[in-house]
Design an enzyme around this catalytic site. Structure first.
Site: not given
Length: 339
Positions: A16, A18
């Site tokens: 991922d 963010d």
């Protein structure tokens, strides 16, 4: 573990972005260096993000500016997963109304579809993703099209997104506008739903992936849905209290402070008498509450506490009052992130 470091058994990191690699425009401390080391040892890096607002090229450029190794082909977005989902359901060249940014438009064009901005173009589908300039006008056009029978697809359903200033409304909050106005729920392409994981596997060809994320309800649930191992890093949304109170579908395989822990041995968490131990810590579930004693690395205390708690509550999630006193002993409450 039989291997020397946490990363050893895996050929690909499905990362991922963010809250894991960056927060806003800034790198998460230690993340670029850890990713560089992983790439040097031959581990494939795939940046898998629910953010559909930017193109893979723009994301890769941002990552390189932060010092992380990245090319556009290393980036897998929920926009790409949403575009594939639509392309598999409509005719080539069909008009698709985009309630979002350039990331969605680019992904749709790559699948031979025609992005439009108004319901007057009779779109066969509406695809919505977060964008900083998302307007009422576009939401209204999307509403009109969905009411006329257009397929409604959401890039993701994240209620919030982490930034350097704190958590802001995410696409999951914004899709409620069209869903509420039409009574139609969207098909969701992003994590934790299968389409984005499928897109990641198609693009990487991974056989032994490790999903790395900061959110239990998207990254970790998505990994559990796909039957692959997961690492939760505590640099974004999820807190230690969230870990202890997680229901089974939100429980990660590993918990780490940040990405640098990929290159360290992962400490063994093992049963000891009526409790669970990890390095210098012992956790027990006694009289309906968690007890924790010991000293050393606080994360080891959290790892022992998680094993004891998850065993005790089974398929349920622990009540905060049952675990908070023990958690505060090892990890003081986290201060909110600010800009």
């Amino acid at each position: 573990m039989d291997t020397n470091t946490l990363i050893d058994p895996y050929d690909t990191l499905l990362l991922d972005l963010d809250g894991v690699v960056y927060l806003g425009r800034d790198a998460v401390p230690a993340a670029p260096e850890a990713l560089g080391r992983a790439a040097e040892r031959g581990v494939r890096l795939a940046y898998v993000t629910n953010n559909a607002s930017r193109t893979p090229a723009a994301i890769a450029q941002h990552l390189r500016a932060l010092g992380a190794p990245a090319n556009p082909e290393d980036v897998v977005t929920s926009a790409q997963a949403a575009a594939r989902l639509v392309a598999e359901r409509v005719e080539p060249g069909a008009a698709v109304l985009v309630v979002g940014g350039m990331g969605l438009r680019s992904a749709l064009r790559a699948h031979g579809l025609r992005p439009v901005s108004t319901a007057l173009d009779a779109p066969v589908a509406v695809v919505q993703g977060i964008a900083p300039d998302l307007s009422y006008g576009l939401l209204a056009e999307g509403t009109l099209a969905v009411r006329e029978g257009a397929l409604f697809v959401a890039a993701n359903a994240d209620a919030t997104m982490p930034t350097g200033r704190g958590e802001l409304p995410g696409n999951g909050a914004m899709i409620r506008v069209i869903a509420t106005a039409t009574g139609v729920e969207p098909i969701v392409a992003g994590k934790p739903e299968p389409p984005l994981h499928r897109e990641s596997m198609l693009r990487t060809g991974s056989r032994r992936p490790l999903v790395v994320g900061d959110r239990l309800d998207t990254d970790i649930e998505g990994a559990n849905n796909a039957g692959v191992d997961s690492l939760l890093v505590l640099t974004g949304v999820a807190s230690p209290l969230d870990v202890l109170t997680a229901v089974p579908r939100h429980r990660p395989t590993y918990v780490a402070g940040d990405l640098s822990d990929l290159h360290r041995p992962y400490p063994e968490v093992r049963r000891s008498g009526n409790g669970w131990t990890c390095e210098g810590w012992t956790a027990r579930w006694e009289d309906g509450a968690l007890t924790l004693e010991g000293e050393g690395e606080p994360l080891d205390g959290l790892r022992a506490a998680s094993a004891a708690t998850w065993e005790a509550v089974g398929e349920d999630g622990a009540d905060e009052d049952m675990v908070k006193a023990a958690l505060d002993f090892v990890l003081p409450p986290r201060t909110p992130r600010s800009g």
